[in-house]
Design a protein around this motif. Structure first.
Motif, PDB file in Angstrom:
ATOM      1  N   GLU A 192       0.678  -1.497  -0.050  1.00 42.75           N
ATOM      2  CA  GLU A 192       0.399  -0.274  -0.051  1.00 42.75           C
ATOM      3  C   GLU A 192       0.666   1.143  -0.097  1.00 42.75           C
ATOM      4  O   GLU A 192      -0.043   2.620   0.183  1.00 42.75           O
ATOM      5  N   HIS A 193       2.235   0.685  -0.452  1.00 45.60           N
ATOM      6  CA  HIS A 193       3.194   2.813  -1.145  1.00 45.60           C
ATOM      7  C   HIS A 193       3.705   2.590  -1.856  1.00 45.60           C
ATOM      8  O   HIS A 193       4.645   3.111  -2.302  1.00 45.60           O
ATOM      9  N   GLY A 194       2.886   1.323  -3.188  1.00 49.45           N
ATOM     10  CA  GLY A 194       3.411   1.435  -4.564  1.00 49.45           C
ATOM     11  C   GLY A 194       5.064   0.922  -4.622  1.00 49.45           C
ATOM     12  O   GLY A 194       5.846   1.135  -5.608  1.00 49.45           O
ATOM     13  N   ARG A 252       0.036   1.463 -10.508  1.00 53.11           N
ATOM     14  CA  ARG A 252       0.107   1.384  -8.904  1.00 53.11           C
ATOM     15  C   ARG A 252      -1.367   2.037  -8.794  1.00 53.11           C
ATOM     16  O   ARG A 252      -1.589   2.973  -8.525  1.00 53.11           O
ATOM     17  N   CYS A 256      -2.944   1.575  -6.134  1.00 50.86           N
ATOM     18  CA  CYS A 256      -2.640   1.661  -4.242  1.00 50.86           C
ATOM     19  C   CYS A 256      -2.132   3.456  -4.299  1.00 50.86           C
ATOM     20  O   CYS A 256      -1.770   4.365  -3.570  1.00 50.86           O
ATOM     21  N   LEU A 257      -1.627   4.277  -5.991  1.00 49.64           N
ATOM     22  CA  LEU A 257      -1.049   5.211  -5.941  1.00 49.64           C
ATOM     23  C   LEU A 257      -1.684   6.435  -6.783  1.00 49.64           C
ATOM     24  O   LEU A 257      -1.175   7.288  -7.667  1.00 49.64           O
ATOM     25  N   GLY A 274       8.957  -4.683 -10.729  1.00 53.07           N
ATOM     26  CA  GLY A 274       8.444  -4.044 -10.047  1.00 53.07           C
ATOM     27  C   GLY A 274       7.040  -4.563  -9.413  1.00 53.07           C
ATOM     28  O   GLY A 274       6.154  -4.410  -8.446  1.00 53.07           O
ATOM     29  N   MET A 310       0.305   1.760   4.055  1.00 51.22           N
ATOM     30  CA  MET A 310      -1.441   2.392   5.280  1.00 51.22           C
ATOM     31  C   MET A 310      -1.885   3.361   4.322  1.00 51.22           C
ATOM     32  O   MET A 310      -1.647   3.838   3.947  1.00 51.22           O
ATOM     33  N   GLY A 312       1.424  12.198  -8.716  1.00 52.95           N
ATOM     34  CA  GLY A 312       1.395  11.449  -7.185  1.00 52.95           C
ATOM     35  C   GLY A 312       1.844  10.336  -7.030  1.00 52.95           C
ATOM     36  O   GLY A 312       2.255   9.747  -5.827  1.00 52.95           O
ATOM     37  N   GLN A 313       3.206   9.836  -7.755  1.00 51.16           N
ATOM     38  CA  GLN A 313       3.431   8.234  -7.761  1.00 51.16           C
ATOM     39  C   GLN A 313       5.175   8.619  -6.343  1.00 51.16           C
ATOM     40  O   GLN A 313       5.155   7.651  -5.357  1.00 51.16           O
ATOM     41  N   LEU A 343       1.995  10.398  -3.409  1.00 58.54           N
ATOM     42  CA  LEU A 343       1.395   9.914  -2.468  1.00 58.54           C
ATOM     43  C   LEU A 343       1.160   8.607  -1.552  1.00 58.54           C
ATOM     44  O   LEU A 343       1.018   8.329  -0.882  1.00 58.54           O
ATOM     45  N   THR A 344       2.992   8.968  -1.900  1.00 62.07           N
ATOM     46  CA  THR A 344       3.734   7.369  -1.522  1.00 62.07           C
ATOM     47  C   THR A 344       4.093   8.328  -0.147  1.00 62.07           C
ATOM     48  O   THR A 344       3.878   7.849   1.197  1.00 62.07           O
ATOM     49  N   ALA A 390       1.189   8.013   2.289  1.00 62.92           N
ATOM     50  CA  ALA A 390       0.945   6.494   2.402  1.00 62.92           C
ATOM     51  C   ALA A 390       1.767   6.310   4.013  1.00 62.92           C
ATOM     52  O   ALA A 390       1.035   5.213   4.555  1.00 62.92           O
ATOM     53  N   HIS A 440       9.373   1.560 -12.590  1.00 65.06           N
ATOM     54  CA  HIS A 440       9.248   0.092 -13.157  1.00 65.06           C
ATOM     55  C   HIS A 440       7.861   0.951 -13.774  1.00 65.06           C
ATOM     56  O   HIS A 440       7.556   2.509 -13.686  1.00 65.06           O
ATOM     57  N   ALA A 481       4.368   0.550 -14.663  1.00 67.33           N
ATOM     58  CA  ALA A 481       3.394   0.943 -14.206  1.00 67.33           C
ATOM     59  C   ALA A 481       3.703   2.508 -13.125  1.00 67.33           C
ATOM     60  O   ALA A 481       2.847   3.381 -12.896  1.00 67.33           O
TER      61      ALA A 481
END
Lengths: 174, 286
Positions: A52-54, A69, A71-72, A142, B1, B34-35, B38-39, B42, B103, B105
């Motif tokens: 849950e953090h990429g 991802r 979750c991101l 990944g 989280m 957001g890469q 958002l981490t 989280a 990566h 994604a």
């Protein structure tokens, strides 16, 4: 930093997107990421949350045709977007051969990483199909699997690349 | 989280972004791809009160040539840099670096503006900006200003962006034809942040580079031009490898201040930096 502010639930935001070909509209908290949206709002539980953090790739889904991802990405960022999940690309038949190769090669044990791994492998097959094991390992780097050690996963993807290539050579659909 | 709660605004124009930055103050954060942001949410490293989503501002998403310079809009995604024919032809250093960024994604959503604004010292694009002497363009309600890459990166996650400003594009004048480029890095696993990386450029039609630029990542609190090593390298390109490594290593001790972390000690990083510099000179020598 203000604790009372942080604890206050934010106003809901309404978002409309297409998921596996179906238009859906929901009002959600802005902090809802795409995977919670899919799992909790739409009962599409094929997409998994690992770290849950990429980092782990278990949440890999497609947005507007490209893997991301889940979750991101926030659900509210996806107004008007086209989302495809493991449920969608399984039902369409796009990866039936890949899924069969995963079973044949024992490319999963607990299966937790498998939906994300299949989404990632499908992107590899679509954008840069090559049976070169290093290229496959590079592309799936990944996506974490804590059971198989990856060898069987690479086998299954390489086998699918070869099978599609020879089917194409014989004038098949793939 | 799960992320802590925040408000969300999908912005429709740059003017609206400037208004909102002013109205919501320092607890507002700009959301691009957001890469990274958002981490950090989280991991609860930051808890902004509101995210200002600029992802829909199409005017910030372009790669084009204007008056001999390549302009790259802040919302240009890593995957677009990776596959752009213009970037491959005019800024090959960036094309070489992109496959090293995380990566596929993540490259499908991460943006150049986000990466440069975050200013992670181990990221690839900031070092490329330094090697190419890019101009970072910051806009606010009062207009635009250009900051050279070397002045833009000021420390750990610290840039020259002032309150009320937004990074809107970078402008890079491609180096002349006789320049060649080399990007390499060491990471524990493919796609991880590098322990040490190097964006290098060399000029000269002859066998030895006449001019050299070495921009390191992962070797300090920001991307660093290794000027002492650049100076030493010009004189040692033809020296035996072991001698050249030693000379580069001594010079890099002056240029770099790598930190120790669980991935690599500062000693290891210094060694790897010298290895990368040595290999770059080998690759860039005719």
């Amino acid at each position: 930093m203000n604790d009372s502010m942080a604890a206050r639930p934010a106003p809901l935001v309404t978002v409309t997107m297409t998921v596996n070909g179906r238009s859906v509209t929901r009002s959600v908290e802005p902090r809802t990421h795409l995977i919670d949206f899919l799992r909790n709002e739409l009962d599409l539980t094929g997409s998994h949350l690992g770290c849950e953090h990429g980092v782990c790739g278990a949440c890999t889904v497609r947005v507007d045709g490209d893997i991301v991802r889940g979750c991101l990405v926030l659900a509210v960022q996806l107004e008007g977007a086209r989302v495809e999940t493991i449920e969608g690309i399984s039902a369409s038949g796009e990866i039936t051969d890949l899924q069969e190769a995963f079973v044949r090669r024992n490319a999963l044990q607990c299966g937790y990483c498998t939906p994300g791994m299949l989404m990632c492998a499908a992107e590899f097959l679509r954008t840069r199909p090559s049976a070169d094991r290093e290229a496959i390992r590079d592309f799936i780097s990944g996506n974490y699997c804590r059971c198989t050690g990856y060898h069987a996963i690479v086998d299954a993807i390489a086998e699918t690349v070869e099978a599609r290539r020879s089917a194409k050579g014989r004038g098949g659909h793939r | 989280m799960k992320f802590a709660p925040f408000d969300y605004v999908c912005t429709r124009s740059l003017a609206e972004v400037y208004d909102l930055i002013e109205a919501r103050g320092p607890d507002a954060r700009i959301l691009a791809g957001g890469q990274s942001l958002l981490t950090t949410l989280a991991l609860r490293l930051s808890e902004p009160s509101v995210l200002l989503d600029i992802g829909g501002l199409q005017e910030l998403r372009f790669i084009e040539e204007r008056n001999g310079a390549i302009h790259v809009g802040a919302l240009t995604r890593h995957c677009e840099l990776e596959t752009s024919p213009l970037i491959a032809a005019r800024l090959p250093l960036i094309a070489q670096a992109m496959p090293h960024v995380a990566h596929a994604a993540i490259r499908n959503r991460g943006t150049i503006g986000g990466s440069l604004s975050l200013a992670d010292p181990a990221a690839e694009l900031p070092a490329c900006m330094l090697a190419l002497d890019a101009a970072i363009v910051l806009a606010s309600r009062d207009g635009e200003r250009r900051v050279r890459a070397e002045a833009f990166f000021k420390g750990l996650y610290h840039t020259d962006v002032r309150p009320g400003e937004l990074l809107v594009r970078v402008e890079i004048t491609p180096l002349e034809k006789e320049w060649r480029f080399h990007f390499a890095e060491f990471s524990r696993r493919r796609g991880d942040y590098a322990m040490v990386g190097l964006a290098a450029a060399a000029r000269g039609p002859g066998p030895l580079p006449e001019e050299l630029r070495l921009a390191f990542l992962g070797c300090g609190d920001r991307p660093v031009r290794a000027r002492e090593a650049e100076r030493v390298a010009s004189g040692s390109a033809s020296a035996p490898r072991a001698e050249r490594y030693s000379a580069l290593r001594r010079a890099l001790e002056k240029d770099l201040e790598p930190q120790s972390d669980p991935n690599a000690s500062s000693e290891t990083r210094m060694h790897l930096a010298a290895v990368l510099a040595d290999r770059a000179i080998e690759a860039l020598s005719g």
